[in-house]
Design a protein around this motif. Structure first.
Motif, mmCIF file in Angstrom:
data_model
loop_
_atom_site.group_PDB
_atom_site.id
_atom_site.type_symbol
_atom_site.label_atom_id
_atom_site.label_comp_id
_atom_site.label_asym_id
_atom_site.label_seq_id
_atom_site.Cartn_x
_atom_site.Cartn_y
_atom_site.Cartn_z
ATOM 1 N N UNK A 22 22.880 19.085 82.849
ATOM 2 C CA UNK A 22 23.607 20.055 82.030
ATOM 3 C C UNK A 22 22.830 21.358 81.936
ATOM 4 N N UNK A 23 21.520 21.249 81.727
ATOM 5 C CA UNK A 23 20.690 22.457 81.656
ATOM 6 C C UNK A 23 20.761 23.248 82.959
ATOM 7 N N UNK A 24 20.775 22.535 84.090
ATOM 8 C CA UNK A 24 20.893 23.224 85.364
ATOM 9 C C UNK A 24 22.223 23.947 85.498
ATOM 10 N N UNK A 25 23.298 23.343 84.993
ATOM 11 C CA UNK A 25 24.608 24.008 85.027
ATOM 12 C C UNK A 25 24.602 25.273 84.192
ATOM 13 N N UNK A 26 23.915 25.230 83.039
ATOM 14 C CA UNK A 26 23.828 26.414 82.181
ATOM 15 C C UNK A 26 23.043 27.513 82.894
ATOM 16 N N UNK A 27 21.931 27.145 83.515
ATOM 17 C CA UNK A 27 21.115 28.136 84.224
ATOM 18 C C UNK A 27 21.863 28.763 85.396
ATOM 19 N N UNK A 28 22.769 28.012 85.990
ATOM 20 C CA UNK A 28 23.458 28.509 87.175
ATOM 21 C C UNK A 28 24.609 29.452 86.851
ATOM 22 N N UNK A 29 24.951 29.599 85.571
ATOM 23 C CA UNK A 29 26.035 30.506 85.208
ATOM 24 C C UNK A 29 25.670 31.932 85.594
ATOM 25 N N UNK A 30 26.651 32.692 86.029
ATOM 26 C CA UNK A 30 26.375 34.047 86.523
ATOM 27 C C UNK A 30 25.930 34.976 85.399
ATOM 28 N N UNK A 31 26.409 34.737 84.163
ATOM 29 C CA UNK A 31 25.985 35.573 83.036
ATOM 30 C C UNK A 31 24.594 35.158 82.581
ATOM 31 N N UNK A 32 23.889 36.079 81.954
ATOM 32 C CA UNK A 32 22.541 35.774 81.493
ATOM 33 C C UNK A 32 22.554 34.803 80.318
ATOM 34 N N UNK A 33 23.613 34.865 79.484
ATOM 35 C CA UNK A 33 23.680 34.002 78.318
ATOM 36 C C UNK A 33 25.079 33.410 78.206
ATOM 37 N N UNK A 34 25.133 32.216 77.640
ATOM 38 C CA UNK A 34 26.410 31.563 77.375
ATOM 39 C C UNK A 34 26.471 31.251 75.885
ATOM 40 N N UNK A 35 27.641 30.815 75.410
ATOM 41 C CA UNK A 35 27.759 30.477 74.004
ATOM 42 C C UNK A 35 27.988 28.983 73.822
ATOM 43 N N UNK A 36 28.014 28.550 72.566
ATOM 44 C CA UNK A 36 28.158 27.140 72.251
ATOM 45 C C UNK A 36 29.395 26.498 72.841
ATOM 46 N N UNK A 37 30.583 27.089 72.690
ATOM 47 C CA UNK A 37 31.783 26.470 73.251
ATOM 48 C C UNK A 37 31.708 26.254 74.770
#
Length: 439
Positions: A22-37
């Motif tokens: 899951x952490x890897x999926x978050x890191x792979x997002x194109x935006x620098x930051x994501x939110x809780x939802x």
């Protein structure tokens, strides 16, 4: 201490999994930051659609552990590269973990299509104490680089506590994820140990090496310890032949060559291209006649009866292979200068014995179409071993036995394993694709 019953992760997953996945999926997002939802949606997708039951197990282990919220928070920030911080939403770490747990419900055994099917013989046999000691040693070794590179103070100490107070398996995966998130450079020796730990825990290989930054050694065309059996020209022949490899020959011929030249995931980049290039150079510049070179290749690839002409001239075909390998090597290491390593002549006598004793079986097996080419290939094998390189001759012999479906005795198989060990091959080089007579 008794061994824990551990899952066979490669049976359920093709890449990283659980909380580290899951952490890897978050890191792979194109935006620098994501939110809780978004994070909750990613977790729900992994748990439901990807059937990642380990994600829920990881979260609940953390919730049930004595690990302080501060340590959990530090590890979380590091593995997601500060891409999402629950504290900025006014949420404590355990409250956040409860939200994650809610979208990763425990799956009942009746509805679990995989949990009861893990092969028992493949289950990892390692005690928690042993694993804890092993993973802690790797954290200690990596600690200076972690503290220097990771934008989370005290991350090494937090990882140690995770290993000792929660779960060493999860701790190892989080160590890998932190190293990947911050491109912490890992030495080649430590990388090999990481792979070994992953193997002991039945991880898919990509869970360890994908995204890891490694201080690779120089490309070595003489490398022979490839962990998955065949390599070089016999591997390309197996792909073209398409039988018993798990890889079918699809697309263009050039794409097949590129596939082998690029098949070094988890290895020094360029390794497969280097050994393939060495094989074709060794044959191209050998004393073997054009007809012998062509026969060797065509029989190894099972192409003695084809009307396709792309490899009708073996040496011209090898030149095309060399071009693909050269481009791959130039891409991964622009200063690398291809060279041919010394021939392994110490195994010549043992390999010649197998070639000569198996020659009648090979020629008698192919009494119809292609028999003349098979006879030429057998003669060429003898000359290749005696005058060029026993190592390449032995690997091509094994490939030809498989292509021609010639069964060997258990005693011969044992001798072949001794030769393979002497030549420096990995333990599984003589594997199930080499037909053996029933006992």
């Amino acid at each position: 201490m008794a061994h824990r019953t551990r899952p066979v992760h490669y049976f359920d997953h093709e890449a990283d999994f659980g909380l580290s996945g899951l952490a890897g999926s978050i890191c792979s997002r194109s935006t620098l930051r994501v939110d809780g939802p978004i994070v909750l949606a990613l977790a729900e997708q992994a748990a439901a659609e990807d059937e990642d039951e380990q994600l829920g197990r990881d979260v609940r282990m953390l919730l049930d552990s004595p690990l302080p919220d501060a340590a959990i928070h530090s590890v979380w920030l590091a593995v997601v590269r500060r891409g999402f911080d629950p504290a900025e939403d006014g949420t404590g770490m355990r409250s956040w973990l409860h939200r994650l747990s809610d979208v990763c419900p425990v799956r009942s055994p009746e509805s679990d299509p995989f949990g009861n099917d893990d092969p028992d013989e493949a289950r990892p046999l390692v005690t928690e104490d042993e694993l804890r000691s092993t993973v802690t040693a790797e954290i200690d070794l990596t600690a200076p680089d972690l503290e220097r590179s990771v934008a989370v103070p005290g991350i090494a100490a937090a990882l140690r506590r995770l290993v000792h107070e929660v779960d060493a398996d999860l701790g190892f995966r989080m160590l890998l994820r932190v190293a990947k998130a911050y491109s912490v450079r890992i030495g080649a020796d430590q990388y090999d140990r990481f792979l070994a730990i992953g193997d002991r825990l039945a991880y898919p290989g990509t869970a360890v090496y994908e995204g890891l930054s490694v201080k690779w050694p120089s490309i070595d065309p003489g490398r022979r310890d490839f962990a998955y059996g065949r390599f070089g020209l016999p591997m390309l022949a197996a792909v073209i032949h398409g039988a018993g490899t798990g890889v079918s020959h699809e697309g263009t011929v050039r794409e097949a060559v590129e596939g082998v030249a690029h098949a070094d995931a988890g290895l020094v980049p360029g390794s497969q291209a280097a050994v393939l290039l060495e094989d074709v150079q060794r044959l191209t510049h050998s004393v073997l006649s054009d007809e012998a070179v062509t026969a060797l290749w065509r029989v190894a690839a099972g192409r003695w009866h084809t009307t396709e002409e792309f490899d009708a001239d073996g040496r011209a075909w090898f030149t095309q292979i060399a071009e693909v390998c050269g481009q791959r090597l130039k891409d991964v290491d622009p200063v690398y200068v291809p060279f041919v390593s010394p021939a392994r002549v110490e195994a010549a006598e043992a390999v010649l014995r197998e070639v000569r004793e198996l020659a009648p079986d090979l020629t008698n097996r192919m009494q119809t179409a292609g028999s003349a080419m098979v006879r030429s290939a057998v003669t060429a094998l003898d000359e290749l071993v005696a005058r060029v390189d026993p190592d390449l001759g032995f690997r091509l012999l094994l490939q030809i036995l498989g292509t021609c479906d010639v069964q060997i005795t258990g005693a011969r198989r044992a001798r072949c394993k001794v030769i393979a060990e002497r030549l420096g091959y990995s333990d599984d080089h003589i594997d199930d694709w080499l037909p053996t007579e029933p006992s």
